[in-house]
Scaffold this motif. Structure first.
Motif, short mmCIF file in Angstrom:
data_model
loop_
_atom_site.label_atom_id
_atom_site.label_comp_id
_atom_site.label_asym_id
_atom_site.label_seq_id
_atom_site.Cartn_x
_atom_site.Cartn_y
_atom_site.Cartn_z
N THR A 253 0.93 -1.33 -0.12
CA THR A 253 0.08 -0.01 0.18
C THR A 253 0.95 1.21 -0.08
O THR A 253 0.43 2.17 -0.17
CB THR A 253 -0.92 -0.03 1.18
N ALA A 254 2.09 1.27 0.02
CA ALA A 254 2.79 2.37 0.01
C ALA A 254 4.43 1.97 -0.09
O ALA A 254 4.80 0.90 0.52
CB ALA A 254 2.77 3.31 1.38
N VAL A 255 5.18 2.52 -0.83
CA VAL A 255 6.92 2.44 -0.65
C VAL A 255 7.14 3.87 -0.54
O VAL A 255 6.70 4.71 -0.91
CB VAL A 255 7.34 1.90 -2.14
N ALA A 256 8.46 3.78 0.15
CA ALA A 256 9.07 5.13 0.50
C ALA A 256 10.69 4.85 0.51
O ALA A 256 10.96 3.79 1.03
CB ALA A 256 8.59 5.89 1.51
N SER A 257 11.39 6.00 -0.13
CA SER A 257 12.64 5.58 0.22
C SER A 257 13.53 6.75 0.23
O SER A 257 12.77 7.86 -0.13
CB SER A 257 13.37 4.74 -0.98
N ILE A 258 14.95 6.88 0.64
CA ILE A 258 15.97 7.75 0.35
C ILE A 258 16.90 7.23 -0.24
O ILE A 258 17.43 6.14 0.19
CB ILE A 258 16.18 8.72 1.59
N GLY B 25 14.95 -2.18 4.07
CA GLY B 25 16.35 -2.35 4.46
C GLY B 25 16.99 -0.94 4.49
O GLY B 25 16.37 0.09 4.07
N SER B 26 18.02 -0.70 5.32
CA SER B 26 18.60 0.81 5.41
C SER B 26 20.12 0.40 5.44
O SER B 26 20.68 -0.58 6.09
CB SER B 26 18.20 1.30 6.75
N GLU B 27 20.90 1.08 4.67
CA GLU B 27 22.19 0.95 4.72
C GLU B 27 23.17 2.33 4.53
O GLU B 27 22.37 3.15 3.69
CB GLU B 27 22.67 0.26 3.65
N ALA B 28 23.97 2.22 5.31
CA ALA B 28 24.76 3.76 5.14
C ALA B 28 26.27 3.20 5.28
O ALA B 28 27.19 3.42 6.26
CB ALA B 28 24.62 4.58 6.49
N PRO B 29 26.63 2.67 4.01
CA PRO B 29 28.18 1.85 4.42
C PRO B 29 29.37 2.87 3.52
O PRO B 29 30.30 2.36 3.41
CB PRO B 29 27.76 0.81 3.53
N LEU B 30 29.07 3.95 3.31
CA LEU B 30 30.02 4.69 2.51
C LEU B 30 31.16 5.10 3.50
O LEU B 30 31.19 6.37 3.79
CB LEU B 30 29.62 5.84 1.94
N THR B 31 31.95 4.27 4.17
CA THR B 31 33.10 4.49 4.82
C THR B 31 34.36 3.69 4.38
O THR B 31 34.28 2.84 3.79
CB THR B 31 32.67 3.71 6.34
N ALA C 126 21.13 4.03 1.12
CA ALA C 126 19.94 4.10 1.00
C ALA C 126 19.18 3.65 2.15
O ALA C 126 19.72 2.78 2.83
CB ALA C 126 19.27 3.52 -0.55
N ALA C 127 17.74 3.85 2.18
CA ALA C 127 16.73 3.22 2.95
C ALA C 127 15.36 3.17 2.26
O ALA C 127 15.12 4.19 1.60
CB ALA C 127 16.66 4.00 4.40
N SER C 128 15.16 1.85 2.01
CA SER C 128 13.66 1.86 1.23
C SER C 128 12.88 0.94 2.25
O SER C 128 13.15 -0.19 2.58
CB SER C 128 14.24 0.95 -0.10
N MET C 129 11.61 1.50 2.11
CA MET C 129 10.67 0.55 2.92
C MET C 129 9.19 0.30 2.26
O MET C 129 8.80 1.12 1.35
CB MET C 129 10.06 1.42 3.96
N ALA C 130 8.63 -0.36 2.59
CA ALA C 130 7.28 -0.93 2.12
C ALA C 130 6.25 -1.20 3.18
O ALA C 130 6.62 -1.93 4.06
CB ALA C 130 7.18 -2.06 0.98
N CYS C 131 5.08 -0.87 3.01
CA CYS C 131 3.83 -1.20 3.90
C CYS C 131 3.08 -2.48 3.24
O CYS C 131 2.54 -2.06 2.00
CB CYS C 131 3.03 0.06 3.98
#
Length: 393
Positions: A8-13, A183-189, A235-240
């Motif tokens: 019913t929804a998807v959202a991401s950055i 899922g969420s990932e901040a791996p630029l290290t 990125a982080a991306s979610m679905a309902c």
């Protein structure tokens, strides 16, 4: 599937920004989202969040004293989750479950705390609670004030689609009617980039991959490449997910598949990706392969990874391959978030009824209508997931 479950929804950055409409427009442009940064004294291609999105993450970090100590992976998840439940019409306090995974988790904080430990011989007070993987879903649950279960997991690069599998299982078991998954990932290290360089799968810093100038640092789905071309993204991306169909439904989950194959090497899958063959066949169920219009491939941009998935598709779909695409040429490989970004791309194609091409791939034809899209993801360990999505109506 025992019963209909809808998204019913998807959202991401992501490097595409934070708006679905904006993401679709970006996919129509044949330019990538990569920039060069210096890691370990080497120029490195990466796909980072746009400055305007990063500013909003900094505002979130400063909005609550408790959030100041959180890793970016947690903040990304909180921000994207807020957007997802708002779009779905859910409210804080609702009894919905949460399953958000990450391949690397709190990478930046862990590296920071470890460097301090090596220097001082002791750790910061919050080193442990802020670097546990479970704090992603638990902080999102705190932020949204849900009364449902909070689950976190790491199943390498198929993590986000495994979270969808879990949400489906909970709903079909009658233990929940709604689940927020992603899922969420901040791996630029520096350490993460160094790990990938050690595997010899990262793209060269120069724009020349085979003696000729090439405008695409990541050549995902190009089977003529002579070098590995994986590029790291965040990125982080979610679905309902909801039981049944509602006015907010954007896609129906028609089938799910999963498989793990015995490995001959720590990071490789078989040459014809047996795990993908099994997961795709399970997702199809009784549906004919001919009914699949598009496959959003995992296609990380490595020579063996891309080719093995193509061979698996040829095994399952024989002489009638669907339209094949991927988004990693554009946004890079976002590890545990990548599968959900691919699912978002699939939903955009179902909504817009337009296939999204890889600019340097030659296509004989494009589907006139798009009814069914298969989404693939796989990670280290040979754990594959395939999700079959269908257009409503």
């Amino acid at each position: 599937m025992k019963e209909e479950i809808s998204i019913t929804a998807v959202a991401s950055i992501s490097p595409l920004g934070e708006l679905l409409e904006g993401a679709f427009e970006q996919y129509q442009q044949n330019t990538h989202c990569f920039v060069q940064r210096n890691y370990n004294n080497r120029d490195t291609w990466v796909a980072s969040l746009p400055d305007n999105v990063w500013e909003k993450i900094k505002q979130l970090k400063n909005s609550d004293t408790k959030y100041k100590n959180l890793d970016d992976s947690v903040l990304y998840a909180i921000y994207a989750s807020r957007k997802a439940i708002k779009t779905a019409g859910w409210s804080g306090g609702d009894n919905f479950g949460i399953n958000i995974g990450s391949s690397r988790g709190a990478t930046s904080l862990f590296e920071k705390f470890h460097a301090e430990y090596l220097k001082n011989g002791r750790t910061a007070t919050l080193a442990s609670p802020t670097t546990t993987l479970g704090n992603i879903s638990s902080w999102v649950g705190h932020d949204l004030q849900t009364q449902g279960p909070d689950i976190s997991h790491s199943i390498t690069c198929s993590t986000a689609l495994h979270s969808l599998l879990n949400g489906v299982a909970w709903i079909q078991a009658g233990m929940a009617d709604k689940f927020l998954v992603g899922g969420s990932e901040a791996p630029l290290t520096p350490f993460t980039v160094s790990q990938l360089r050690a595997l010899k799968i990262y793209t060269p810093a120069a724009l020349s991959l085979s003696g000729q100038e090439n405008p695409y640092p990541c050549k995902a789905l190009d089977l003529t490449k002579k070098k590995n071309t994986m590029v790291l993204g965040e990125a982080a991306s979610m679905a309902c997910l909801e039981k049944g169909v509602s006015k907010n439904t954007v896609a129906i989950i028609k089938g799910v598949g999963y498989a793990t194959e015995p490995l001959v090497h720590n990071v490789s899958i078989s040459t014809d990706a047996v795990c993908f063959q099994r997961s795709m066949r399970m997702a199809l169920g009784d549906i004919s392969p001919d009914e699949v219009d598009v496959i959003v491939m995992h296609a990380p941009g490595t020579i063996k990874g891309d080719l093995s998935e193509i061979r698996a598709i040829e095994k399952v779909f024989c002489n009638k391959k669907p339209f094949l695409t991927t988004n990693k040429w554009k946004v890079g490989h976002t590890f545990g978030a990548s599968g959900m970004l691919s699912l978002e791309m699939a939903i955009l194609m179902l909504q817009k009824q337009k296939a999204i091409k890889v600019p340097y791939v030659s296509y004989e034809s494009t589907p006139k209508t798009i009814q069914n899209v298969l989404v693939n993801a796989v990670g280290f360990g040979g754990n594959a997931v395939s999700i079959l999505l269908s257009k409503l109506g």
